[in-house]
Design an enzyme around this catalytic site. Structure first.
Site, mmCIF file in Angstrom:
data_model
loop_
_atom_site.group_PDB
_atom_site.id
_atom_site.type_symbol
_atom_site.label_atom_id
_atom_site.label_comp_id
_atom_site.label_asym_id
_atom_site.label_seq_id
_atom_site.Cartn_x
_atom_site.Cartn_y
_atom_site.Cartn_z
ATOM 1 C CB SER A 157 12.413 11.469 9.106
ATOM 2 O OG SER A 157 11.134 11.412 8.495
ATOM 3 C CE1 TYR A 183 12.423 6.165 9.876
ATOM 4 C CE2 TYR A 183 10.629 7.657 9.313
ATOM 5 C CZ TYR A 183 11.934 7.226 9.130
ATOM 6 O OH TYR A 183 12.741 7.859 8.212
#
Length: 306
Positions: A157, A183
């Site tokens: 990501s 994350y």
């Protein structure tokens, strides 16, 4: 040399796999029952691959497998249970697998969740997004090697830009927990895994690449429902369809243009350039750092050792 392709951010999974024949090839897609995992699995099945959906919810998995089989005319779509944060579940799938494996798509993940720990005390996003997939690839190494020209696809990501792997406190035992930093760290780990897996396993015929799929509205964002910053960004964000979001995963899994290519990071179906802040595009230097990649591999082995 930077890898470029004829495909763009608007291209779909079907676009990038058009003309590719995967007959006789076998693939595993983690998280293949939801979001871009479904479209990734569908494109692989449409190209003739034998596809296994490795999922937590096997009932949803079987519904998805049946729908893919009907839509593609390919009945070779199977379902296996996988809980990435559970070492026993990961080990069971790997040990139960028989025969070669040509494509492993590490697609499943959790995103920006409240602090959660595994029974080992590991931060849950890192345990799921990185350690689970690392352990799975490790357990499937021989199956991948026996394929002769296997590919591992690591879904990362752009959030990896937010944090490298903080080796001094990976699991937020001393620093304050921040969901986005956690994350981001896990997504940097995905890229570093691709770098080191290629270095270690290319001689076995295994290459690994990482990618940013783009922003797709899926259940992955469920923890951002009350995030004011995310809500503001979401108003103007150039969202992709799931078919577009799956395209870069499928490109890395099947395109002849990626034969023998590994240790790289792609976005919008092309290899990304280095990120230049404050841009949110490209790949961070910390995610391609070979020393960090080797260190992460060794730390991961230590964590998973029993």
């Amino acid at each position: 040399m930077r890898i470029t392709t004829p495909f763009t951010r608007e291209s779909t999974a079907a676009d990038v796999s058009a003309g590719v024949d995967l007959t006789g090839r076998r693939a595993i897609v983690t998280g293949g029952a939801s979001g871009i995992g479904v479209e990734t699995a569908r494109a692989l099945a449409l190209a003739g691959a034998e596809v296994t959906l490795a999922v937590r919810d096997t009932e949803a998995g079987h519904r998805t497998a049946e729908a893919i089989a009907v839509a593609t005319g390919n009945a070779a779509v199977a379902v296996l249970h996988l809980e990435l944060a559970d070492r026993d579940s990961v080990a069971k799938l790997a040990s139960d697998w028989q025969g070669p494996l040509h494509i492993l798509v590490n697609n499943a993940g959790v995103m920006v969740e409240p602090l959660n720990r595994t029974p080992e005390g590991w931060e849950h996003q890192f345990a799921t997004n990185h350690l689970g997939h690392f352990g799975l690839a490790l357990g499937l190494h021989d199956a991948l090697a026996s394929a002769g020209d296997a590919r591992i696809v690591a879904v990362s990501s752009s959030a990896h830009l937010r944090s490298g792997v903080v080796f001094d406190d990976i699991h937020f035992e001393r620093r304050e927990y921040d969901p986005w930093s956690a994350y981001g760290q896990s997504k940097s780990a995905n890229v570093l895994f691709a770098v080191e897996a290629t270095r270690r396993w290319a001689a076995d015929g295994i290459t690994a690449n990482a990618l940013m799929p783009g922003g797709i509205r899926t259940n992955l964002q469920r923890h951002q429902a009350d995030d004011a910053e995310f809500a503001e960004i979401a108003k103007t964000y150039p969202w992709k369809t799931t078919e577009q979001g799956a395209s870069t995963s499928v490109l890395l899994a099947v395109s002849p243009l990626l034969a023998g290519v590994g240790g790289r990071y792609f976005e919008d179906n092309n290899e990304a350039e280095l990120n230049i802040p404050p841009s949110h595009d490209g790949v961070a230097a910390h995610a391609l750092d070979p020393e960090a990649a080797t260190r992460l591999w060794e730390v991961s082995l230590e964590l998973l050792a029993r």
